[in-house]
Scaffold this motif. Structure first.
Motif, PDB file in Angstrom:
ATOM      1  N   LYS A 109       3.685  -2.546  10.599  1.00  0.00           N
ATOM      2  CA  LYS A 109       3.718  -3.137  11.934  1.00  0.00           C
ATOM      3  C   LYS A 109       5.044  -3.864  12.119  1.00  0.00           C
ATOM      4  N   HIS A 115      13.323   1.193   4.004  1.00  0.00           N
ATOM      5  CA  HIS A 115      13.425   0.766   5.409  1.00  0.00           C
ATOM      6  C   HIS A 115      14.229  -0.510   5.556  1.00  0.00           C
ATOM      7  N   ASP A 162       6.357   8.459  -2.948  1.00  0.00           N
ATOM      8  CA  ASP A 162       7.572   8.525  -2.125  1.00  0.00           C
ATOM      9  C   ASP A 162       7.725   7.217  -1.357  1.00  0.00           C
ATOM     10  N   THR A 196       0.918   5.804  -0.958  1.00  0.00           N
ATOM     11  CA  THR A 196       0.123   7.026  -1.076  1.00  0.00           C
ATOM     12  C   THR A 196       0.360   7.673  -2.436  1.00  0.00           C
ATOM     13  N   ASN A 250       3.561  -7.084   5.090  1.00  0.00           N
ATOM     14  CA  ASN A 250       2.324  -6.657   4.440  1.00  0.00           C
ATOM     15  C   ASN A 250       1.193  -6.421   5.451  1.00  0.00           C
ATOM     16  N   THR A 300       0.835  -1.205   0.000  1.00  0.00           N
ATOM     17  CA  THR A 300       0.000   0.000   0.000  1.00  0.00           C
ATOM     18  C   THR A 300       0.873   1.261   0.000  1.00  0.00           C
TER      19      THR A 300
HETATM   20  C1  LIG Z   1      -2.690   3.854   3.722  1.00  0.00           C
HETATM   21  C2  LIG Z   1      -1.196   3.605   3.680  1.00  0.00           C
HETATM   22  C3  LIG Z   1      -0.381   4.419   2.904  1.00  0.00           C
HETATM   23  C4  LIG Z   1       1.021   4.212   2.887  1.00  0.00           C
HETATM   24  N1  LIG Z   1       1.808   5.049   2.151  1.00  0.00           N
HETATM   25  C5  LIG Z   1       3.162   4.867   2.125  1.00  0.00           C
HETATM   26  C6  LIG Z   1       3.997   5.712   1.327  1.00  0.00           C
HETATM   27  O1  LIG Z   1       3.527   6.573   0.591  1.00  0.00           O
HETATM   28  N2  LIG Z   1       5.337   5.517   1.407  1.00  0.00           N
HETATM   29  C7  LIG Z   1       5.902   4.527   2.187  1.00  0.00           C
HETATM   30  O2  LIG Z   1       7.139   4.392   2.199  1.00  0.00           O
HETATM   31  N3  LIG Z   1       5.120   3.683   2.927  1.00  0.00           N
HETATM   32  C8  LIG Z   1       3.770   3.842   2.896  1.00  0.00           C
HETATM   33  N4  LIG Z   1       2.972   2.989   3.630  1.00  0.00           N
HETATM   34  C9  LIG Z   1       3.632   1.920   4.400  1.00  0.00           C
HETATM   35  C10 LIG Z   1       3.956   0.701   3.524  1.00  0.00           C
HETATM   36  O3  LIG Z   1       2.751   0.146   3.012  1.00  0.00           O
HETATM   37  C11 LIG Z   1       4.658  -0.348   4.431  1.00  0.00           C
HETATM   38  O4  LIG Z   1       5.836   0.180   4.935  1.00  0.00           O
HETATM   39  C12 LIG Z   1       4.909  -1.662   3.696  1.00  0.00           C
HETATM   40  O5  LIG Z   1       5.051  -2.672   4.680  1.00  0.00           O
HETATM   41  C13 LIG Z   1       6.158  -1.658   2.845  1.00  0.00           C
HETATM   42  O6  LIG Z   1       6.267  -2.915   2.195  1.00  0.00           O
HETATM   43  P1  LIG Z   1       7.634  -3.728   2.101  1.00  0.00           P
HETATM   44  O7  LIG Z   1       7.421  -4.724   1.022  1.00  0.00           O
HETATM   45  O8  LIG Z   1       8.767  -2.761   1.935  1.00  0.00           O
HETATM   46  O9  LIG Z   1       7.785  -4.409   3.512  1.00  0.00           O
HETATM   47  P2  LIG Z   1       6.953  -5.688   4.099  1.00  0.00           P
HETATM   48  O10 LIG Z   1       7.236  -6.899   3.292  1.00  0.00           O
HETATM   49  O11 LIG Z   1       5.517  -5.321   4.263  1.00  0.00           O
HETATM   50  O12 LIG Z   1       7.607  -5.820   5.555  1.00  0.00           O
HETATM   51  C14 LIG Z   1       8.902  -6.391   5.743  1.00  0.00           C
HETATM   52  C15 LIG Z   1       9.483  -5.962   7.095  1.00  0.00           C
HETATM   53  O13 LIG Z   1       9.737  -4.553   7.064  1.00  0.00           O
HETATM   54  C16 LIG Z   1       9.133  -3.890   8.186  1.00  0.00           C
HETATM   55  N5  LIG Z   1       8.662  -2.573   7.716  1.00  0.00           N
HETATM   56  C17 LIG Z   1       7.678  -2.319   6.828  1.00  0.00           C
HETATM   57  N6  LIG Z   1       7.551  -1.003   6.633  1.00  0.00           N
HETATM   58  C18 LIG Z   1       8.466  -0.392   7.414  1.00  0.00           C
HETATM   59  C19 LIG Z   1       8.816   0.972   7.640  1.00  0.00           C
HETATM   60  N7  LIG Z   1       8.203   1.990   7.011  1.00  0.00           N
HETATM   61  N8  LIG Z   1       9.823   1.235   8.514  1.00  0.00           N
HETATM   62  C20 LIG Z   1      10.463   0.227   9.166  1.00  0.00           C
HETATM   63  N9  LIG Z   1      10.182  -1.085   8.986  1.00  0.00           N
HETATM   64  C21 LIG Z   1       9.189  -1.398   8.113  1.00  0.00           C
HETATM   65  C22 LIG Z   1       7.982  -4.808   8.619  1.00  0.00           C
HETATM   66  O14 LIG Z   1       7.734  -4.669  10.013  1.00  0.00           O
HETATM   67  C23 LIG Z   1       8.524  -6.197   8.269  1.00  0.00           C
HETATM   68  O15 LIG Z   1       9.282  -6.692   9.334  1.00  0.00           O
HETATM   69  C24 LIG Z   1       1.588   3.163   3.647  1.00  0.00           C
HETATM   70  C25 LIG Z   1       0.736   2.308   4.389  1.00  0.00           C
HETATM   71  C26 LIG Z   1      -0.629   2.526   4.405  1.00  0.00           C
HETATM   72  C27 LIG Z   1      -1.504   1.609   5.201  1.00  0.00           C
END
Ligand SMILES: Cc1cc2nc3c(=O)[nH]c(=O)nc-3n(C[C@H](O)[C@H](O)[C@H](O)COP(=O)(O)OP(=O)(O)OC[C@H]3O[C@@H](n4cnc5c(N)ncnc54)[C@H](O)[C@@H]3O)c2cc1C
Length: 274
Positions: free
Chosen positions: A259, A109, A105, A91, A264, A89
């Motif tokens: 979280k 992380h 953006d 923005t 996800n 997800t």
């Molecule tokens: C409504 C909404 C809008 C969002 N908009 C944005 C956006 O515009 N830009 C953006 O960067 N994110 C945004 N997010 C957050 C993004 O969806 C999550 O960070 C997502 O988990 C990233 O996916 P991934 O595949 O990188 O990590 P995942 O596979 O989901 O997670 C892998 C690991 O990374 C950790 N993790 C995930 N996100 C973060 C983080 N931000 N900081 C530290 N650890 C993290 C988790 O805890 C997990 O252990 C948004 C979330 C929501 C609900």
């Protein structure tokens, strides 16, 4: 052998939930990559399939589908097919319908299909995009707006900053991993920004926000509060606002954007029980 038949139990007719209508997937290509800070990338997505992609509210969201390892391009999701594994997800930060473009953006992380993709992104790479979903209903009559969150919510906050009028005032409290993430933010409204640093240890998510909020004291009684960050931190901050700072819970909108330790995390985590 026959299976013994179970006694018939009369039950109320099942109420069928209306199936959630999926928006069509749109194929988009990366046309620009900007380095905003060491851990934030602004990626412009473009494609003729963005025709009709409209976002009406700030802090709305969309789903992005990333390639699986070994793929150069993700499979186009089928209308009734399974959910794509690497769908996350994000923005829609800025949508330019005339140019068929949307900016996103990404926080870098660490591990995760989205963050890993954004860390290696190159112009010409392809994603699928679905959405948008609903955003934050701004109380345009409210004078005071408080935005509290971490870097994952900074894009959402920027859409709120852009949408508020010059008559409004905004207090923005933003947690980032490192002081090098701080950058100038702009709004037509009167904006006071405070940056706080979490450090590299994500188990500390929200701690700096809690300390800063306690120090700052209660927001104006009529202020509207949008709170978006790590899910457990969001709940703690919500309770702090309600129990310690006397904020009416009806004035707070909470969102768990990610979280700790969860892959996800679902996009509809509001923390209303806290
Ligand atoms: C409504 C909404 C809008 C969002 N908009 C944005 C956006 O515009 N830009 C953006 O960067 N994110 C945004 N997010 C957050 C993004 O969806 C999550 O960070 C997502 O988990 C990233 O996916 P991934 O595949 O990188 O990590 P995942 O596979 O989901 O997670 C892998 C690991 O990374 C950790 N993790 C995930 N996100 C973060 C983080 N931000 N900081 C530290 N650890 C993290 C988790 O805890 C997990 O252990 C948004 C979330 C929501 C609900």
């Amino acid at each position: 052998m026959t299976t013994p038949s179970l006694p018939e139990v009369s039950s109320p007719p099942a109420v069928e939930a209306a199936p959630r209508k999926r928006r069509p997937p749109r194929r988009v290509e990366v046309t620009r990559v900007q380095v905003l800070s060491p851990l934030m990338r602004r990626i412009t997505l473009h494609g003729s399939e963005l025709q009709g992609f409209e976002v009406n509210d700030p802090a709305s969201y969309m789903k992005l589908i990333f390639p699986e390892p070994g793929q150069t391009e993700p499979d186009r999701p089928l209308p009734d097919g399974p959910r794509a594994k690497s769908m996350r997800t994000y923005t829609p930060l800025a949508v330019r319908p005339e140019a068929l473009e949307v900016d996103v953006d990404f926080v870098l992380h660490g591990d995760g299909p989205a963050s890993t993709w954004a860390a290696q992104v190159e112009v010409g790479q392809v994603l699928f995009l679905m959405g948008p979903g609903p955003g934050y209903k701004l109380a345009l009559d409210a004078q005071q707006h408080v935005l509290i969150g971490d870097d994952s919510a900074l894009p959402a906050f920027e859409t709120i900053l852009a949408a508020l009028p010059a008559t409004a005032s905004i207090r923005l409290l933003m947690e980032v991993a490192d002081a090098a993430e701080e950058r100038a933010l702009h709004s037509p409204a009167a904006l006071a920004t405070q940056w706080v640093v979490r450090g590299a240890d994500n188990t500390q998510a929200g701690t700096a926000l809690e300390a800063a909020l306690r120090l700052a004291g209660p927001p104006a009684a009529e202020a509207r509060i949008y709170l978006a960050c790590e899910a457990a931190a969001m709940r703690r901050l919500r309770l702090l606002l309600i129990n310690e700072l006397g904020v009416d819970r009806a004035r707070i909108v909470g969102r768990g954007y990610w979280k700790l330790g969860t892959v996800n995390h679902p996009d509809h985590d509001y923390g209303d029980e806290a």
